[in-house]
Write an enzyme that holds these catalytic residues in place. Sequence first.
Site, PDB file in Angstrom:
ATOM      1  N   LYS A  85     -14.070  -4.025  21.489  1.00 52.95           N
ATOM      2  CA  LYS A  85     -13.656  -2.950  20.580  1.00 52.95           C
ATOM      3  C   LYS A  85     -14.428  -1.684  20.934  1.00 52.95           C
ATOM      4  CE  LYS A  85     -12.640  -3.172  15.638  1.00 52.95           C
ATOM      5  NZ  LYS A  85     -13.219  -3.628  14.369  1.00 52.95           N
TER       6      LYS A  85
HETATM    7  C1  E4P Z   1     -11.372  -3.792  11.495  1.00 45.92           C
HETATM    8  O1  E4P Z   1     -11.217  -3.855  12.672  1.00 45.92           O
HETATM    9  C2  E4P Z   1     -12.103  -2.696  10.837  1.00 45.92           C
HETATM   10  O2  E4P Z   1     -13.370  -2.591  11.354  1.00 45.92           O
HETATM   11  C3  E4P Z   1     -12.112  -2.916   9.356  1.00 45.92           C
HETATM   12  O3  E4P Z   1     -10.819  -3.313   8.943  1.00 45.92           O
HETATM   13  C4  E4P Z   1     -12.628  -1.728   8.573  1.00 45.92           C
HETATM   14  O4  E4P Z   1     -12.410  -1.967   7.217  1.00 45.92           O
HETATM   15  P1  E4P Z   1     -13.147  -1.132   6.054  1.00 45.92           P
HETATM   16  O5  E4P Z   1     -12.538   0.213   5.994  1.00 45.92           O
HETATM   17  O6  E4P Z   1     -12.869  -1.944   4.819  1.00 45.92           O
HETATM   18  O7  E4P Z   1     -14.604  -1.100   6.412  1.00 45.92           O
END
Ligand code: E4P
Length: 219
Positions: A85
Site C-alpha cells: 500500500k
Molecule cells: C483502508 O484501507 C483504510 O486505511 C481504512 O479504510 C481507513 O478507514 P478510516 O477512515 O476509518 O480510518
Amino acid sequence: MKLFIDSADVSEVSALVKSGLGLIDGVTTNPSLIAQSGASIHERIKELCAVVEGPVSAEVTATSFDGMLEEGKALAAIAKNVAVKVPLTEEGLRCCHALSREGTAVNVTLCFSSAQALLAAKAGASFISPFVGRLDDIGHDGLQLIEEILDIYRAHDFATEVLVASVRHTGHVTAAARLGAHVATLPPKVFRALYKHPLTDRGLRAFLDDWEKTKQTIL
Ligand code: E4P
C-alpha cells in the site's frame, strides 16, 4: 463484489474468516491499525497472510520514492499475497509504477478525487482506495466519488479495482455494491452488521415462541 476486512487484529480476522462462509476475500491494514494492534508489522502481516488466501494490504511509511520502494519490496517479501500500500503522492505513484512493473500488487491509498484515481490506474495500481467515510465526514459525498471513478475506469477499460475504504456503515457497502465497486473493506463491526435486521430477530423469536407451544421436536 469482494469483501475485505479492515483490521490488523489477527484473532478477529481469523474468527471472521472461520465463521464467514468464505465471505472474506482479503484484508487491509494501515499504520494506525498496526499501531493499535501493538504488534510488529512484519509479524502481523505474516500472520494475516496465513489466515486469508486473498490480498493483505501492508502500507509503507517512508515518504521518499527510494524509501517507499525499499519498504515496499521488504513488505512484498513477507508473503505471496501481500499487496503493497502506497499513499497517493507523486512519490507514491512512482513507487506504484516501479513495483507494479515488477509484478507486485499495489494498493494506492488515501484517494480523495477522481483525478488522483485516474493517475493511480495509469501507474498500474491493482487497487485504488477512495476513502468514502472521511469525505462524508467533511460534508462531501464519498459515494459520488466511487461513481465517478467507476465511470472513468469503465470508459477506459482500466484493470485497477476500486476498493471502497473508510467504510462507516452497511449503507456504504450496499451502495458501493449497487454502483459495481469491485471491493469494499469493512471494519469487523460493519461486516457483522451486514447479517443483521431487526425484523429477522423479531420474526425468529415469534416463530420459536409459537413452536414451543406445540411441544414438538424435529429430531
Ligand atoms: C483502508 O484501507 C483504510 O486505511 C481504512 O479504510 C481507513 O478507514 P478510516 O477512515 O476509518 O480510518
